[in-house]
Design a protein around this motif. Structure first.
Motif, PDB file in Angstrom:
ATOM      1  N   VAL A 155      -6.171  -3.601   9.174  1.00  0.00           N
ATOM      2  CA  VAL A 155      -7.440  -3.566   8.639  1.00  0.00           C
ATOM      3  C   VAL A 155      -7.404  -1.757   8.391  1.00  0.00           C
ATOM      4  O   VAL A 155      -7.871  -1.114   7.462  1.00  0.00           O
ATOM      5  N   ALA A 156      -7.049  -1.047   9.438  1.00  0.00           N
ATOM      6  CA  ALA A 156      -7.023   0.311   9.507  1.00  0.00           C
ATOM      7  C   ALA A 156      -5.983   0.960   8.134  1.00  0.00           C
ATOM      8  O   ALA A 156      -6.397   1.838   7.443  1.00  0.00           O
ATOM      9  N   ARG A 157      -4.769   0.136   8.143  1.00  0.00           N
ATOM     10  CA  ARG A 157      -4.002   0.581   7.115  1.00  0.00           C
ATOM     11  C   ARG A 157      -4.645   0.361   5.730  1.00  0.00           C
ATOM     12  O   ARG A 157      -4.446   0.938   4.787  1.00  0.00           O
ATOM     13  N   SER A 158      -5.332  -1.001   5.542  1.00  0.00           N
ATOM     14  CA  SER A 158      -6.174  -0.974   4.331  1.00  0.00           C
ATOM     15  C   SER A 158      -7.296  -0.095   3.806  1.00  0.00           C
ATOM     16  O   SER A 158      -7.410   0.275   2.934  1.00  0.00           O
ATOM     17  N   LEU A 159      -7.797   0.506   5.054  1.00  0.00           N
ATOM     18  CA  LEU A 159      -8.715   1.543   4.652  1.00  0.00           C
ATOM     19  C   LEU A 159      -7.961   2.972   4.530  1.00  0.00           C
ATOM     20  O   LEU A 159      -8.678   3.790   3.642  1.00  0.00           O
ATOM     21  N   ASP A 160      -6.902   3.212   5.191  1.00  0.00           N
ATOM     22  CA  ASP A 160      -6.315   4.437   4.904  1.00  0.00           C
ATOM     23  C   ASP A 160      -5.580   4.472   3.513  1.00  0.00           C
ATOM     24  O   ASP A 160      -5.553   5.468   2.841  1.00  0.00           O
ATOM     25  N   ALA A 161      -5.060   3.367   2.971  1.00  0.00           N
ATOM     26  CA  ALA A 161      -4.256   3.302   1.700  1.00  0.00           C
ATOM     27  C   ALA A 161      -4.681   1.934   1.196  1.00  0.00           C
ATOM     28  O   ALA A 161      -4.116   1.063   1.227  1.00  0.00           O
ATOM     29  N   PRO A 162      -5.917   1.977   0.245  1.00  0.00           N
ATOM     30  CA  PRO A 162      -6.480   0.620  -0.239  1.00  0.00           C
ATOM     31  C   PRO A 162      -5.406  -0.199  -1.308  1.00  0.00           C
ATOM     32  O   PRO A 162      -5.412  -1.060  -1.558  1.00  0.00           O
ATOM     33  N   ASN A 163      -4.620   0.832  -1.790  1.00  0.00           N
ATOM     34  CA  ASN A 163      -3.647   0.188  -2.983  1.00  0.00           C
ATOM     35  C   ASN A 163      -2.364  -0.394  -2.342  1.00  0.00           C
ATOM     36  O   ASN A 163      -1.613  -1.187  -2.861  1.00  0.00           O
ATOM     37  N   ILE A 164      -2.392  -0.439  -1.026  1.00  0.00           N
ATOM     38  CA  ILE A 164      -1.537  -1.359  -0.335  1.00  0.00           C
ATOM     39  C   ILE A 164      -1.812  -2.696   0.131  1.00  0.00           C
ATOM     40  O   ILE A 164      -2.745  -2.807   0.838  1.00  0.00           O
ATOM     41  N   LEU A 165      -1.581  -3.731  -0.494  1.00  0.00           N
ATOM     42  CA  LEU A 165      -2.170  -5.040  -0.047  1.00  0.00           C
ATOM     43  C   LEU A 165      -1.385  -5.627   0.879  1.00  0.00           C
ATOM     44  O   LEU A 165      -2.110  -6.363   1.817  1.00  0.00           O
ATOM     45  N   ASP A 166      -0.160  -5.534   1.379  1.00  0.00           N
ATOM     46  CA  ASP A 166       0.375  -5.889   2.470  1.00  0.00           C
ATOM     47  C   ASP A 166       1.591  -5.104   2.836  1.00  0.00           C
ATOM     48  O   ASP A 166       2.326  -4.457   2.034  1.00  0.00           O
TER      49      ASP A 166
END
Length: 175
Positions: free
Chosen positions: A123-134
């Motif tokens: 979740v933290a990664r998705s907030l930091d870099a929303p273009n990274i899906l996985d």
């Protein structure tokens, strides 16, 4: 086989079943077993810490065991040991803290997971870099990521974008 049908264990069992795997789901709680039964190959109410019960289930015939017992560290350690002693080739165990994980590794868990911690990082990664899906970490220097295509790349060839030179990336596939 998935041993422990709380939120994590139930999710693993259902998703494996949806992917076409045969899944035996086990828990001492009859209500959890009955709720999950329609979604897996078979669901059994049993005490996973009972060596005789595990032998009756022929756990050694399974490719993998997921020990998803999270609230009772003693039971998760005991079940991990019983799975390894029975000859289950791959045992993945859920840990609640680092000490629990250390003991699980010492008693033979092939892999230890921290579902809440792992999801928090995602979740933290998705907030930091929303273009990274996985994102899968392979080592300190290598990762595999599924990205949303940046708008400025659309309509251009991979040669034109030159992702290796400009971004240090290697494209493994395009969807």
């Amino acid at each position: 086989i998935v041993l422990g049908l709380g939120r994590f264990g139930a999710s693993v069992a259902v998703h494996l079943s949806q992917m076409g795997h045969e899944v035996l789901a086990v828990d001492a709680d009859e209500e959890l077993v009955n709720t999950l039964a329609p979604h897996v190959t078979q669901a059994i109410q049993a005490d996973a810490t009972d060596e005789a019960a595990l032998a009756e289930m022929d756990i050694a015939s399974f490719d993998a065991a997921v020990v998803a017992i999270g609230t009772n560290s003693r039971d998760s350690i005991l079940v991990t040991v019983l799975c390894k002693e029975a000859g289950v080739p791959l045992v993945i165990a859920k840990a609640v803290d680092e000490l629990h994980a250390k003991v699980l590794r010492k008693v033979g868990a092939d892999r230890v997971v921290f579902p809440e911690q792992d999801m928090g990082q995602r979740v933290a990664r998705s907030l930091d870099a929303p273009n990274i899906l996985d994102l899968a970490e392979l080592s300190g220097d290598y990762r595999i990521a599924e990205l949303l295509t940046p708008d400025k790349w659309c309509g251009r060839t991979l040669l034109e974008i030159n992702v290796r030179r400009d971004y240090g990336l290697s494209v493994m596939g395009v969807k």
